[in-house]
Scaffold this motif. Structure first.
Motif, PDB file in Angstrom:
ATOM      1  N   UNK A 168     112.778  44.711 -37.944  1.00 48.03           N
ATOM      2  CA  UNK A 168     112.783  45.882 -37.061  1.00 48.03           C
ATOM      3  C   UNK A 168     111.525  46.730 -37.204  1.00 48.03           C
ATOM      4  N   UNK A 169     110.690  46.416 -38.208  1.00 48.04           N
ATOM      5  CA  UNK A 169     109.473  47.203 -38.405  1.00 48.04           C
ATOM      6  C   UNK A 169     108.210  46.353 -38.317  1.00 48.04           C
ATOM      7  N   UNK A 170     108.328  45.192 -37.678  1.00 50.84           N
ATOM      8  CA  UNK A 170     107.128  44.430 -37.341  1.00 50.84           C
ATOM      9  C   UNK A 170     106.758  43.296 -38.265  1.00 50.84           C
ATOM     10  N   UNK A 171     107.603  42.981 -39.253  1.00 47.84           N
ATOM     11  CA  UNK A 171     107.321  41.866 -40.163  1.00 47.84           C
ATOM     12  C   UNK A 171     108.354  40.766 -39.934  1.00 47.84           C
ATOM     13  N   UNK A 172     107.970  39.653 -39.309  1.00 48.55           N
ATOM     14  CA  UNK A 172     108.933  38.573 -39.025  1.00 48.55           C
ATOM     15  C   UNK A 172     109.550  38.030 -40.315  1.00 48.55           C
ATOM     16  N   UNK A 173     110.866  37.986 -40.366  1.00 43.30           N
ATOM     17  CA  UNK A 173     111.547  37.573 -41.593  1.00 43.30           C
ATOM     18  C   UNK A 173     112.823  36.809 -41.277  1.00 43.30           C
ATOM     19  N   UNK A 174     113.235  35.966 -42.223  1.00 40.01           N
ATOM     20  CA  UNK A 174     114.458  35.159 -42.089  1.00 40.01           C
ATOM     21  C   UNK A 174     115.204  35.188 -43.416  1.00 40.01           C
ATOM     22  N   UNK A 175     116.517  35.300 -43.352  1.00 39.60           N
ATOM     23  CA  UNK A 175     117.344  35.227 -44.554  1.00 39.60           C
ATOM     24  C   UNK A 175     117.744  33.784 -44.824  1.00 39.60           C
ATOM     25  N   UNK A 176     117.670  33.379 -46.077  1.00 43.10           N
ATOM     26  CA  UNK A 176     118.122  32.053 -46.499  1.00 43.10           C
ATOM     27  C   UNK A 176     118.981  32.220 -47.748  1.00 43.10           C
ATOM     28  N   UNK A 177     120.244  31.836 -47.655  1.00 43.11           N
ATOM     29  CA  UNK A 177     121.128  31.950 -48.814  1.00 43.11           C
ATOM     30  C   UNK A 177     120.715  30.912 -49.852  1.00 43.11           C
ATOM     31  N   UNK A 178     120.605  31.351 -51.094  1.00 43.49           N
ATOM     32  CA  UNK A 178     120.115  30.458 -52.144  1.00 43.49           C
ATOM     33  C   UNK A 178     121.007  29.233 -52.336  1.00 43.49           C
ATOM     34  N   UNK A 179     122.311  29.408 -52.192  1.00 45.54           N
ATOM     35  CA  UNK A 179     123.222  28.273 -52.362  1.00 45.54           C
ATOM     36  C   UNK A 179     123.066  27.267 -51.231  1.00 45.54           C
ATOM     37  N   UNK A 180     122.855  27.766 -50.015  1.00 47.79           N
ATOM     38  CA  UNK A 180     122.690  26.875 -48.863  1.00 47.79           C
ATOM     39  C   UNK A 180     121.320  26.211 -48.851  1.00 47.79           C
ATOM     40  N   UNK A 181     120.351  26.848 -49.501  1.00 46.87           N
ATOM     41  CA  UNK A 181     118.985  26.322 -49.487  1.00 46.87           C
ATOM     42  C   UNK A 181     118.922  24.907 -50.040  1.00 46.87           C
ATOM     43  N   UNK A 186     105.378  50.112 -46.432  1.00 46.86           N
ATOM     44  CA  UNK A 186     103.951  49.843 -46.657  1.00 46.86           C
ATOM     45  C   UNK A 186     103.413  48.895 -45.588  1.00 46.86           C
ATOM     46  N   UNK A 187     104.183  47.870 -45.267  1.00 45.48           N
ATOM     47  CA  UNK A 187     103.779  46.920 -44.230  1.00 45.48           C
ATOM     48  C   UNK A 187     103.742  47.591 -42.857  1.00 45.48           C
ATOM     49  N   UNK A 188     104.738  48.423 -42.584  1.00 42.42           N
ATOM     50  CA  UNK A 188     104.796  49.154 -41.314  1.00 42.42           C
ATOM     51  C   UNK A 188     103.529  49.997 -41.126  1.00 42.42           C
ATOM     52  N   UNK A 189     103.166  50.753 -42.143  1.00 43.03           N
ATOM     53  CA  UNK A 189     101.992  51.618 -42.025  1.00 43.03           C
ATOM     54  C   UNK A 189     100.712  50.804 -41.929  1.00 43.03           C
ATOM     55  N   UNK A 190     100.637  49.717 -42.675  1.00 35.85           N
ATOM     56  CA  UNK A 190      99.441  48.876 -42.624  1.00 35.85           C
ATOM     57  C   UNK A 190      99.254  48.242 -41.246  1.00 35.85           C
ATOM     58  N   UNK A 191     100.361  47.935 -40.583  1.00 44.28           N
ATOM     59  CA  UNK A 191     100.299  47.347 -39.235  1.00 44.28           C
ATOM     60  C   UNK A 191     100.134  48.413 -38.151  1.00 44.28           C
ATOM     61  N   UNK A 192     100.161  49.681 -38.564  1.00 45.36           N
ATOM     62  CA  UNK A 192     100.104  50.811 -37.616  1.00 45.36           C
ATOM     63  C   UNK A 192     101.212  50.687 -36.575  1.00 45.36           C
ATOM     64  N   UNK A 193     102.366  50.341 -37.073  1.00 46.34           N
ATOM     65  CA  UNK A 193     103.568  50.166 -36.247  1.00 46.34           C
ATOM     66  C   UNK A 193     104.029  51.547 -35.777  1.00 46.34           C
ATOM     67  N   UNK A 194     104.044  51.770 -34.450  1.00 44.41           N
ATOM     68  CA  UNK A 194     104.333  53.110 -33.923  1.00 44.41           C
ATOM     69  C   UNK A 194     105.660  53.161 -33.186  1.00 44.41           C
ATOM     70  N   UNK A 195     105.942  54.318 -32.586  1.00 42.50           N
ATOM     71  CA  UNK A 195     107.238  54.506 -31.916  1.00 42.50           C
ATOM     72  C   UNK A 195     107.391  53.591 -30.705  1.00 42.50           C
ATOM     73  N   UNK A 196     106.285  53.239 -30.040  1.00 44.15           N
ATOM     74  CA  UNK A 196     106.373  52.306 -28.907  1.00 44.15           C
ATOM     75  C   UNK A 196     106.803  50.929 -29.394  1.00 44.15           C
ATOM     76  N   UNK A 197     106.240  50.500 -30.537  1.00 41.04           N
ATOM     77  CA  UNK A 197     106.646  49.225 -31.125  1.00 41.04           C
ATOM     78  C   UNK A 197     108.120  49.275 -31.520  1.00 41.04           C
ATOM     79  N   UNK A 198     108.507  50.392 -32.125  1.00 39.48           N
ATOM     80  CA  UNK A 198     109.890  50.559 -32.569  1.00 39.48           C
ATOM     81  C   UNK A 198     110.852  50.461 -31.383  1.00 39.48           C
ATOM     82  N   UNK A 199     110.483  51.092 -30.289  1.00 37.70           N
ATOM     83  CA  UNK A 199     111.327  51.051 -29.089  1.00 37.70           C
ATOM     84  C   UNK A 199     111.454  49.630 -28.556  1.00 37.70           C
ATOM     85  N   UNK A 200     110.361  48.855 -28.645  1.00 38.51           N
ATOM     86  CA  UNK A 200     110.392  47.483 -28.147  1.00 38.51           C
ATOM     87  C   UNK A 200     111.346  46.616 -28.961  1.00 38.51           C
TER      88      UNK A 200
END
Length: 321
Positions: free
Chosen positions: A68-81, A172-186
């Motif tokens: 939700x703040x601009x860093x693409x991420x995926x959850x992987x359960x350790x047992x299922x991995x 920290x990642x959000x600020x480094x990417x200069x993620x703003x309210x327009x990005x947040x709305x998207x």
């Protein structure tokens, strides 16, 4: 049954322990933390976050915050991995593995497999002597002195520390990417949060009628127009020019002062300085103006032209408040 005093003392003790654990993390914001931020920013892949038990639940929350703040991420359960889900990891992905002990059977099995794949492995852990710590390329230290659980068993303080460290990393990642309210709305188009960031005043006004009256209109006609449109007001217009606004409050105040209303016209009642807002402004600004001026509706314009009206109830219905 525990007494009221005992319950309050336990709750306060728990919050103190957890808040102290978060403050204790300050000493662990070190070079490795900075390297993790840089690595994620420079990566062409995604962040895979994994864990087992309660740490897996925290991992899911961290993933949600990243996405939700601009860093693409995926959850992987350790047992299922180790039963096929390792296939979701691509060559440019970075893996963050959450574990308090770093020595659970699933993590001990998973960590060397992740190393074999060549992906950067980051351990968010509470034991620097663990198997995970030895396998990890970088470490996010979330060591805590004790759990809030009186038996020092149920993950409480430790998962709070993981959650806080994940938030620190995400921001920290959000600020480094200069993620703003327009990005947040998207990324948040649904729900009241998204609406606060993208919904325009014109979107609301377009759903309402455009109550208007001439300056020479009689009081009776003014009341009928206000009642008919259910916006609590009517705009006084002449030659397509806005002259003022009359609210139901203006009508009540007039009736308190006058017994003979036969000769009173809209021009006598109107407020010649109505609060206005451009149709392209955010609905959130309309709410602020309504609150600041202690009113219930705003006249909506486009340039100098009357576009419509927005009422406090419109904002309530959309969940802006």
């Amino acid at each position: 049954m525990k007494s009221k005093k005992s319950i309050i003392e336990t709750a306060i003790s728990t919050l103190k322990l957890e808040s102290e654990a978060i403050l204790n993390l300050l000493q662990y914001i070190n070079d490795d933390f900075v390297k993790v931020v840089h690595a994620i920013l420079e990566s062409n892949g995604r962040v895979i976050v994994t864990g087992i038990g309660k740490s897996a639940i925290i991992a899911q929350k961290i993933v949600a915050t990243f996405n939700s703040t601009g860093t693409p991420a995926i959850f992987m359960h350790a047992a299922d991995a180790v039963h096929g889900d390792l296939g979701m990891i691509q060559k440019d992905d970075i893996v963050i593995c959450l574990s308090k002990s770093g020595n659970t059977p699933e993590i001990k099995l998973l960590a060397p497999l992740l190393k074999q794949s060549g992906n950067l492995l980051i351990g968010m852990l509470g034991s620097l002597d663990s198997d995970l710590a030895k396998q990890a390329d970088l470490i996010l230290n979330t060591t805590v002195n004790k759990e809030a659980c009186p038996h020092n068993l149920a993950p409480t303080t430790s998962t709070t520390a993981q959650l806080a460290m994940g938030d620190a990393l995400a921001i920290c990642l959000l600020e480094a990417r200069e993620f703003n309210t327009d990005d947040f709305a998207r990324y948040h188009p649904g729900g009241s949060l998204g609406k606060r960031l993208y919904l325009k005043v014109g979107d609301l006004a377009a759903k309402n009628e455009k109550p208007t009256i001439s300056p020479s209109a009689a009081v009776k006609d003014v009341i009928i127009e206000i009642s008919k449109n259910r916006l609590g007001a009517v705009v006084v217009i002449a030659d397509e020019k806005i002259l003022g606004i009359i609210t139901d409050g203006d009508i009540r105040r007039m009736l308190e002062k006058h017994t003979n209303i036969e000769n009173i016209t809209a021009a006598d009642l109107m407020n010649t300085n109505p609060k206005q807002i451009d149709k392209d402004e955010l609905a959130l600004l309309a709410l602020e103006l309504i609150k600041t001026n202690n009113i219930t509706q705003l006249l909506v314009t486009t340039g100098d032209t009357y576009y419509g009206m927005v009422h406090l109830h419109d904002l309530l219905q959309e969940g802006i408040i």
